[in-house]
Each structure stands twice: as structure tokens, then as C-alpha cells.
Design a protein around this motif. Sequence first.
Motif, PDB file in Angstrom:
ATOM      1  N   PRO A   1       2.756   7.927   9.617  1.00  0.00           N
ATOM      2  CA  PRO A   1       3.244   6.546   9.689  1.00  0.00           C
ATOM      3  C   PRO A   1       3.656   6.074   8.301  1.00  0.00           C
ATOM      4  CG  PRO A   1       0.860   6.611   9.862  1.00  0.00           C
ATOM      5  CD  PRO A   1       1.322   8.031   9.927  1.00  0.00           C
ATOM      6  N   ARG A   2       4.761   5.306   8.215  1.00  0.00           N
ATOM      7  CA  ARG A   2       5.287   4.979   6.889  1.00  0.00           C
ATOM      8  C   ARG A   2       5.578   3.486   6.695  1.00  0.00           C
ATOM      9  NH1 ARG A   2      11.337   7.671   7.256  1.00  0.00           N
ATOM     10  NH2 ARG A   2      12.143   6.395   8.963  1.00  0.00           N
ATOM     11  N   LEU A   3       4.930   2.643   7.404  1.00  0.00           N
ATOM     12  CA  LEU A   3       5.159   1.208   7.297  1.00  0.00           C
ATOM     13  C   LEU A   3       4.051   0.515   6.494  1.00  0.00           C
ATOM     14  CD1 LEU A   3       7.409  -0.662   8.494  1.00  0.00           C
ATOM     15  CD2 LEU A   3       5.819  -1.210  10.339  1.00  0.00           C
ATOM     16  N   GLY A   4       3.288   1.319   5.732  1.00  0.00           N
ATOM     17  CA  GLY A   4       2.105   0.799   5.060  1.00  0.00           C
ATOM     18  C   GLY A   4       2.373  -0.325   4.086  1.00  0.00           C
ATOM     19  N   GLY A   5       3.583  -0.375   3.526  1.00  0.00           N
ATOM     20  CA  GLY A   5       3.924  -1.456   2.603  1.00  0.00           C
ATOM     21  C   GLY A   5       3.815  -2.828   3.237  1.00  0.00           C
ATOM     22  N   LEU A   6       3.893  -2.872   4.567  1.00  0.00           N
ATOM     23  CA  LEU A   6       3.766  -4.150   5.258  1.00  0.00           C
ATOM     24  C   LEU A   6       2.380  -4.757   5.036  1.00  0.00           C
ATOM     25  CD1 LEU A   6       5.214  -6.150   7.119  1.00  0.00           C
ATOM     26  CD2 LEU A   6       4.334  -4.866   9.081  1.00  0.00           C
ATOM     27  N   ALA A   7       1.350  -3.911   4.949  1.00  0.00           N
ATOM     28  CA  ALA A   7      -0.007  -4.393   4.671  1.00  0.00           C
ATOM     29  C   ALA A   7      -0.089  -4.978   3.262  1.00  0.00           C
ATOM     30  CB  ALA A   7      -1.012  -3.260   4.836  1.00  0.00           C
ATOM     31  N   ILE A   8       0.587  -4.337   2.306  1.00  0.00           N
ATOM     32  CA  ILE A   8       0.626  -4.852   0.939  1.00  0.00           C
ATOM     33  C   ILE A   8       1.315  -6.211   0.921  1.00  0.00           C
ATOM     34  CG2 ILE A   8       1.446  -4.451  -1.420  1.00  0.00           C
ATOM     35  CD1 ILE A   8       1.407  -1.463  -0.838  1.00  0.00           C
TER      36      ILE A   8
ATOM     37  N   LEU B   1       0.938   8.080  -5.187  1.00  0.00           N
ATOM     38  CA  LEU B   1       1.603   8.106  -6.494  1.00  0.00           C
ATOM     39  C   LEU B   1       2.222   6.756  -6.848  1.00  0.00           C
ATOM     40  CD1 LEU B   1       2.369   9.681  -8.963  1.00  0.00           C
ATOM     41  CD2 LEU B   1       4.362  10.590  -7.758  1.00  0.00           C
ATOM     42  N   ALA B   2       3.082   6.229  -5.983  1.00  0.00           N
ATOM     43  CA  ALA B   2       3.742   4.957  -6.288  1.00  0.00           C
ATOM     44  C   ALA B   2       2.737   3.817  -6.356  1.00  0.00           C
ATOM     45  CB  ALA B   2       4.816   4.655  -5.238  1.00  0.00           C
ATOM     46  N   ALA B   3       1.759   3.810  -5.445  1.00  0.00           N
ATOM     47  CA  ALA B   3       0.750   2.744  -5.440  1.00  0.00           C
ATOM     48  C   ALA B   3      -0.095   2.787  -6.710  1.00  0.00           C
ATOM     49  CB  ALA B   3      -0.138   2.866  -4.203  1.00  0.00           C
TER      50      ALA B   3
ATOM     51  N   LEU C   1      -1.058  -9.147  -6.412  1.00  0.00           N
ATOM     52  CA  LEU C   1      -0.321  -7.942  -6.035  1.00  0.00           C
ATOM     53  C   LEU C   1      -1.153  -6.691  -6.290  1.00  0.00           C
ATOM     54  CD1 LEU C   1       2.428  -7.091  -4.939  1.00  0.00           C
ATOM     55  CD2 LEU C   1       3.266  -6.954  -7.286  1.00  0.00           C
ATOM     56  N   LEU C   2      -1.920  -6.693  -7.384  1.00  0.00           N
ATOM     57  CA  LEU C   2      -2.801  -5.567  -7.707  1.00  0.00           C
ATOM     58  C   LEU C   2      -3.862  -5.379  -6.630  1.00  0.00           C
ATOM     59  CD1 LEU C   2      -3.901  -3.397  -9.650  1.00  0.00           C
ATOM     60  CD2 LEU C   2      -5.165  -5.218 -10.816  1.00  0.00           C
ATOM     61  N   GLY C   3      -4.505  -6.481  -6.212  1.00  0.00           N
ATOM     62  CA  GLY C   3      -5.519  -6.386  -5.163  1.00  0.00           C
ATOM     63  C   GLY C   3      -4.949  -5.839  -3.867  1.00  0.00           C
ATOM     64  N   SER C   4      -3.767  -6.306  -3.486  1.00  0.00           N
ATOM     65  CA  SER C   4      -3.120  -5.836  -2.259  1.00  0.00           C
ATOM     66  C   SER C   4      -2.796  -4.349  -2.343  1.00  0.00           C
ATOM     67  CB  SER C   4      -1.835  -6.641  -2.019  1.00  0.00           C
ATOM     68  OG  SER C   4      -2.098  -8.019  -1.946  1.00  0.00           O
ATOM     69  N   THR C   5      -2.331  -3.912  -3.512  1.00  0.00           N
ATOM     70  CA  THR C   5      -1.947  -2.508  -3.689  1.00  0.00           C
ATOM     71  C   THR C   5      -3.166  -1.589  -3.697  1.00  0.00           C
ATOM     72  OG1 THR C   5      -0.064  -3.257  -5.016  1.00  0.00           O
ATOM     73  CG2 THR C   5      -0.610  -0.924  -5.131  1.00  0.00           C
ATOM     74  N   LEU C   6      -4.230  -2.015  -4.368  1.00  0.00           N
ATOM     75  CA  LEU C   6      -5.446  -1.195  -4.424  1.00  0.00           C
ATOM     76  C   LEU C   6      -6.100  -1.074  -3.049  1.00  0.00           C
ATOM     77  CD1 LEU C   6      -7.078  -2.436  -7.760  1.00  0.00           C
ATOM     78  CD2 LEU C   6      -5.945  -0.233  -7.341  1.00  0.00           C
TER      79      LEU C   6
ATOM     80  N   GLY D   1       7.023  -0.811   1.255  1.00  0.00           N
ATOM     81  CA  GLY D   1       6.145  -1.030   0.113  1.00  0.00           C
ATOM     82  C   GLY D   1       6.796  -0.732  -1.212  1.00  0.00           C
ATOM     83  N   ALA D   2       7.568   0.368  -1.284  1.00  0.00           N
ATOM     84  CA  ALA D   2       8.163   0.777  -2.561  1.00  0.00           C
ATOM     85  C   ALA D   2       9.171  -0.252  -3.065  1.00  0.00           C
ATOM     86  CB  ALA D   2       8.827   2.141  -2.403  1.00  0.00           C
ATOM     87  N   LEU D   3      10.014  -0.769  -2.164  1.00  0.00           N
ATOM     88  CA  LEU D   3      11.004  -1.764  -2.568  1.00  0.00           C
ATOM     89  C   LEU D   3      10.329  -3.086  -2.950  1.00  0.00           C
ATOM     90  CD1 LEU D   3      13.883  -1.212   0.031  1.00  0.00           C
ATOM     91  CD2 LEU D   3      13.720  -0.345  -2.307  1.00  0.00           C
ATOM     92  N   PHE D   4       9.326  -3.482  -2.176  1.00  0.00           N
ATOM     93  CA  PHE D   4       8.605  -4.728  -2.474  1.00  0.00           C
ATOM     94  C   PHE D   4       7.888  -4.635  -3.818  1.00  0.00           C
ATOM     95  CE2 PHE D   4       4.427  -6.977  -2.028  1.00  0.00           C
ATOM     96  CZ  PHE D   4       4.921  -8.259  -2.248  1.00  0.00           C
ATOM     97  N   LEU D   5       7.143  -3.547  -4.035  1.00  0.00           N
ATOM     98  CA  LEU D   5       6.417  -3.382  -5.296  1.00  0.00           C
ATOM     99  C   LEU D   5       7.382  -3.296  -6.478  1.00  0.00           C
ATOM    100  CD1 LEU D   5       3.524  -0.881  -4.445  1.00  0.00           C
ATOM    101  CD2 LEU D   5       3.311  -3.271  -5.138  1.00  0.00           C
TER     102      LEU D   5
END
Length: 345
Positions: free
Chosen positions: A44-51, A155-157, A186-191, A209-213
Amino acid sequence: MKYLALLICFIIAIILTPFVKKIAIRIGAVDQPNQRKIHAKIMPRLGGLAIFISFMIGFIIFNPDSPYFWPILIGAILVTATGILDDLYELSAKVKFFVQFVAATIVVLGGAQITFINLPFGETLHFGYLSIPITIIWIVGVTNAINLIDGLDGLAAGVSSIALITISGLAISLGDGFVAFVGFMLLGSTLGFLLYNFHPAKIFMGDTGALFLGYMIGVLSILGFKNATLFSLIVPITILGVPLLDTFFAIVRRFVHKKPLYSPDKLHLHHCLLKLGFGHKQTVILIYSMSALFSLAAIIFTKSTMWGSTITLFALILLIEIVVEITGLISDNYRPLLKLLDRKK
């Protein structure tokens, strides 16, 4: 309050990520394995949505006061929506670049601009009207740099987290409460997401996630640079040294081989380290270490005298040379360029 915001966003991301994983699988937002990918099974690759959601909840709860609030929010929604659509339908690179350009323009028109750089010996270079295109290029460049480095679990996170720690810490030392506040949220969300994304990953952040970060880090580095006279352009560049260098090498490779800038390959830094025999986790930790060294250099640069800054800059150049030599980038990827230059002579 900053640390409370970090903690709350961290907890929300931990809670949300498993739900986002289920949604991604249900709607088909998954990453299929192929010869260019490292993973061997559907992910699954939608994890950036949680961030994004955990950050937005923190943004709403704490409502940090700044004239940049709405421009940042609108731009973040645009790039995240584009990332979601790309994770679902694989948008073209031109569409993604266009949206990034629009999002960057919104922030720039909202007042976030690189207006000057500090030169040696106390001189200042003002950009004038060029500040608008320079700032847009910076935001779009950082956005894509984070996106390109997103090739291994965590890696990106992880690299983004190191950059956010540095940017937020420098913002605190320079009295910029807004940048520090947003950076910590943003750090808390990413961690929180990274707990599920580190090797072996249970979910990928995807372009969501990559584009948002990348967008947020690009904007925050500009705001820190804009509001603190001790910042020079070298500081945000140094903080993001690893992803920016990787992107630079990718552009040179594609120019040499006459390929489109957005064409994929397996010659990024993490691919080269894997080919040298490092394991998946070893490669990620090694790149974390490189990112931490660049961030440390950026901190030293802001606190040093002119001579100290010069020594730090030379140390950075040496580090870059070591990275290039170790990964074999010159011998494997730039020999055609060297031959081309010799023929022109």
C-alpha cells in the motif's frame, strides 16, 4: 506548546496509519513490484495521507498565527491532492510539475520569498524581481528532491525528519516561533508514520507523502531564511544536501544519456549503495548519517565566524567528493560526459 504539538501529531499519525493502510488496499492504491523497485511484493502506498491528516489536525488545534497560514495551507492541499491522485492513477510528470508550480506560486505571492543572500564580509545581494522565480524554483526543486529519494523503506521519512529537526532547532535559536511550531508538528507526523515505514515497511508514503513533505520542507526553509538575517542561502542547501545532490546527479545522468528529466532509473544514491553490497537497513542508516552530517554542518555554519564558515564549506566539499567516489557515480554515470567534454576540446 511546540513539544506538545509534536507529541500530539506523533500520536495521531500512529493511530491513523493502520487505517490509511486498509483504505489504500481497499481502493487499489498499491505499489506493484517491478525491475526498478526494491520491494518484491505488493505494498500500500497512500501512507502520506496519515502524515498530512495528522499534521492538519495539529495545524487546526494549535492554529499558529502567521500571515503565511492560508498560502501554506492551500499549497499543501494542492500538492497532497495531486499525490493522492498519482498514487491512485499515476499522473504524468507534467501534471505534477504544473501543480507544484501553482502551489509554490501561491506561497510566493503570499509573501514567502528568498529576497537576498548574505555574502562574505558583511555584503548582501538583493534579488529584486528575481526573488519570485528563484523561490518558486527552490520550492519545486526541494519537492522533487524528497520525491526522488523515496526509494527505500523509511528513507524519505527519515531524511525529512533530520531536515525538520535542524530547521526547527535553528528557528528556535533565531526566535522564529512559527517555523519552529510548524516544523515540530510536521516532524511528529512524520515520525509517527516512520514507525510503520522503516524496514521492513508495512506501508509506503507514496507521492502523497513525498510531495507534501518536500513542499513543506521547501517552504519552511525559505521562511527560516527570510526571517533570520544570520541565514545565508548555503544553510538550507546544506540541510538538504543529500536529496539535492542525488537530484543533481540524476539531472546530469539524464542529460548525458539524452533522457527526459522525469525518466526513472536505478542509479540513485541508495541504489548505488545497495550495489556496493550494503543491506537495505544499512543503506538507509548510512544515508541518515550523511544527512545528519550535512545538518550539523549547517548548524556550525550559522554559528561560525567567517573563517569557521569557510572551513565548514571545504569540509562539505570533501564530504561530497567522498560520497561521489564511494558510490562510483563518476566512473559509472559520468564517463560519457567526460568523453563528450574531451571531444569538444
